[in-house]
Scaffold this active site. Structure first.
Site, PDB file in Angstrom:
ATOM      1  N   GLN A 194       7.820   4.289  -1.839  1.00 32.72           N
ATOM      2  CA  GLN A 194       9.119   4.563  -1.627  1.00 32.72           C
ATOM      3  C   GLN A 194      10.140   3.439  -1.316  1.00 32.72           C
ATOM      4  O   GLN A 194      11.128   3.247  -1.973  1.00 32.72           O
ATOM      5  CB  GLN A 194       9.425   5.971  -0.706  1.00 32.72           C
ATOM      6  N   GLY A 248      10.600   0.093  -1.097  1.00 27.66           N
ATOM      7  CA  GLY A 248      11.203  -1.091  -1.761  1.00 27.66           C
ATOM      8  C   GLY A 248      10.301  -2.345  -1.515  1.00 27.66           C
ATOM      9  O   GLY A 248       9.244  -2.478  -1.152  1.00 27.66           O
ATOM     10  N   LYS A 288     -10.562   4.779 -11.903  1.00 28.72           N
ATOM     11  CA  LYS A 288     -11.488   5.871 -11.731  1.00 28.72           C
ATOM     12  C   LYS A 288     -10.882   7.127 -12.151  1.00 28.72           C
ATOM     13  O   LYS A 288     -11.497   8.226 -12.414  1.00 28.72           O
ATOM     14  CB  LYS A 288     -12.331   5.982 -10.498  1.00 28.72           C
ATOM     15  N   ARG A 331       5.489  -0.228  12.998  1.00 26.13           N
ATOM     16  CA  ARG A 331       5.248   1.014  12.826  1.00 26.13           C
ATOM     17  C   ARG A 331       4.082   1.354  13.837  1.00 26.13           C
ATOM     18  O   ARG A 331       4.074   2.640  14.047  1.00 26.13           O
ATOM     19  CB  ARG A 331       4.531   0.737  11.292  1.00 26.13           C
TER      20      ARG A 331
END
Length: 543
Positions: free
Chosen positions: A47, A49, A35, A274
């Site tokens: 970023q 890896g 789109k 995280r």
């Protein structure tokens, strides 16, 4: 309205879309729709890896265990085994085909450390520009047999006899076109732009997930949205990602008073999973503290992280202070279209791969840098599966299902105007963000229910609305399903944290909440169609 025929339709422009299309193009006629432009996707922004057990002291078993632990054991173990066991071989195949990853002075791969990993196993390229390097390499390798159509949005999935047989698109000139194929593959990424703070490209709204749901495919694990702990914060706005690899190289979190608050939160401290780090930062921000990433311990920061250095410089951050202001932002969607490891959905003819798919590999919280590995491994398994059962139809008998026109003479004045994208993002962050509770989720659900007439009538409204309104309705539909799932899961697990149910419950382990559109029954068809048309009139009253 024109119609065209292909063997395979791929929706999306990221790594999963291009890899799958390239694998299939030697044997099938493939067309890709995106789109935006071919560079507007999350893959270009990656970023950190690629996580892969290729070093001799590492093993796929260790990578497997790390993935399960980070995912709070909500993972599908067969998918995790396939990812970690096949990953090294698939990655070596890319390297042998010319993809170059960073190496040290001895010529060995320069492997990074990231959160919740037990070993250094992150391959990176261009320092902190792995996604960009991978995408540029892949564009150079992409078969000329693959046709890519930019700035053309898929707004509908065609279904006939319980089989997906094509798509309808809408381009920037307002032209609608039907494309038909025996295989439709959704590789559109996640849904980070449902939130105001996100590392995702702004086009990643989860629309394809809602399209699949409307077509009859099952969605699952929608309550699990991962928030990346460290996005660069400038004047209260998240302006870009600061890779977890920075903490892997020695950076640490601190608040405005200089307190290293992660020291006593988790045994892995700043390299905790995280979800843990994001909640700790959220708590500091909720206490009116500012949070910084201290990079004083990172050697040659500007050389190792050129893209992050450029981002900071652009926004006036003085790196000589060694402090980068950060805030969590929506980053990766563990939920998505329910698939097997071969990308099969519950709707025949429809497939999904990458972040749009959910085969359970990430569980309740994705392990750092497993996303690019996921695209590499499962794009190949999907392509191999389709090629093994290759069926190419040169003339597919599929036609567009007609829908009744909205009776403008009988419009009902009960629907409310569609909200803006910013309103949706605000409500999602406030009530379905990093920390959730029943009161807020109920308030969010009540608000979203105001717009359900639009969602119920989306198939009709798609024929008359422009892309902005169509996308808004699909955002509302997905948000509603996310909210329902978050209310149903009365526990905290991984990225889903309920302050009113703050611990994981064994009774919820490996329990998946499934969402499937109710199909018409022969007995109730007439009443359902009446209700459907009524909803369409309600929604159309403000257009």
């Amino acid at each position: 309205m024109s119609s065209l025929q292909r063997d395979v339709i791929v929706v999306g422009s990221g790594l999963s879309a291009l890899l799958t299309a390239n694998y299939l193009s030697e044997h099938m006629n493939v067309i890709i729709f995106t789109k935006s432009s071919k560079n507007d996707n999350n893959s270009f922004l990656a970023q950190g890896g690629v996580a892969c057990a290729i070093e001799h002291t590492d093993s796929w078993q260790l990578h497997y265990e790390d993935t399960l632990a980070a995912g709070c054991y909500h993972n599908e173990e067969d998918a995790v085994e396939l990812l970690t066991k096949c990953g090294p071989g698939e990655l070596q195949a890319l390297i042998q085909n010319g993809m170059q990853f960073d190496r040290d002075v001895l010529g060995d791969f320069s492997l990074g450390m990231e959160g919740a990993h037990s070993k250094r196993r992150i391959l990176h390229a261009g320092g902190d520009q792995t996604g960009k390097e991978l995408m540029e390499w892949l564009h150079s390798k992409l078969s000329k047999k693959v046709l890519m159509v930019e700035h053309e949005t898929v707004i509908k999935l065609h279904v006939q006899n319980d089989q997906c047989c094509g798509v309808q698109t809408l381009n920037s000139n307002g032209e609608r076109t039907n494309y038909f194929a025996t295989k439709v593959i959704l590789a559109t990424g996640g849904a980070g732009s449902l939130y105001p703070y996100t590392s995702n490209n702004e086009s990643i709204t989860g629309m394809a997930l809602s399209l699949a749901y409307q077509a009859g495919a099952t969605l699952t694990d929608l309550e699990f949205m991962q928030f990346h702990p460290t996005m660069l914060s400038v004047d209260g706005i998240a302006v870009g990602l600061v890779s977890e690899a920075v903490r892997g190289e020695g950076a640490f979190l601190q608040n405005g008073k200089g307190h290293r608050f992660m020291e006593h939160v988790h045994p892995m401290k700043d390299l905790a999973p995280r979800d843990v780090v994001s909640r700790a930062i959220f708590q500091e921000l909720d206490n009116d503290e500012k949070v910084y990433l201290n990079i004083s311990n990172v050697e040659q920061f500007q050389t190792r992280f050129p893209a992050i250095t450029k981002l900071c410089t652009k926004h006036g951050i003085d790196l000589k202070t060694h402090l980068i202001p950060v805030v969590p932002g929506a980053h990766f969607y563990m939920g998505g279209i329910h698939t097997t490891v071969h990308g099969e959905t519950t709707l025949q003819g429809l497939y999904a791969v990458g972040e749009a798919a959910c085969n359970g590999v990430h569980g309740a919280n994705r392990l750092a840098s497993n996303s690019l590995l996921e695209t590499i491994v499962f794009s190949k398994t999907l392509a191999d599966h389709l090629l093994a059962g290759k069926v190419i139809s040169h003339h597919l008998f599929c036609h567009q299902t007609s829908t009744d026109k909205i009776d403008t003479d009988l419009l009902q004045q009960r629907a409310v105007p569609l909200p803006s994208k910013e309103e949706i993002q605000h409500m999602m962050m406030k009530h379905a963000g990093i920390v959730r509770h029943e009161e807020g989720l109920v308030e969010l659900k009540d608000w979203l229910e105001l717009f359900q007439p639009y969602c119920k009538a989306i198939n009709q409204l798609t024929d008359i609305l422009q892309i902005k309104e169509i996308e808004t309705i699909h955002m509302l539909q997905l948000c509603y399903l996310i909210t329902e799932a978050a209310l149903q899961r009365k526990e905290s697990r991984g990225a889903h944290f309920r302050s009113d149910f703050p611990v994981a419950k064994e009774s919820w382990r490996q329990v998946r909440i499934l969402h499937v559109q109710q199909r018409e029954s022969a007995l109730g068809k007439e009443n359902e169609i009446d209700e459907y048309n009524h909803a369409a009139r309600d929604a159309a009253s403000f257009l």
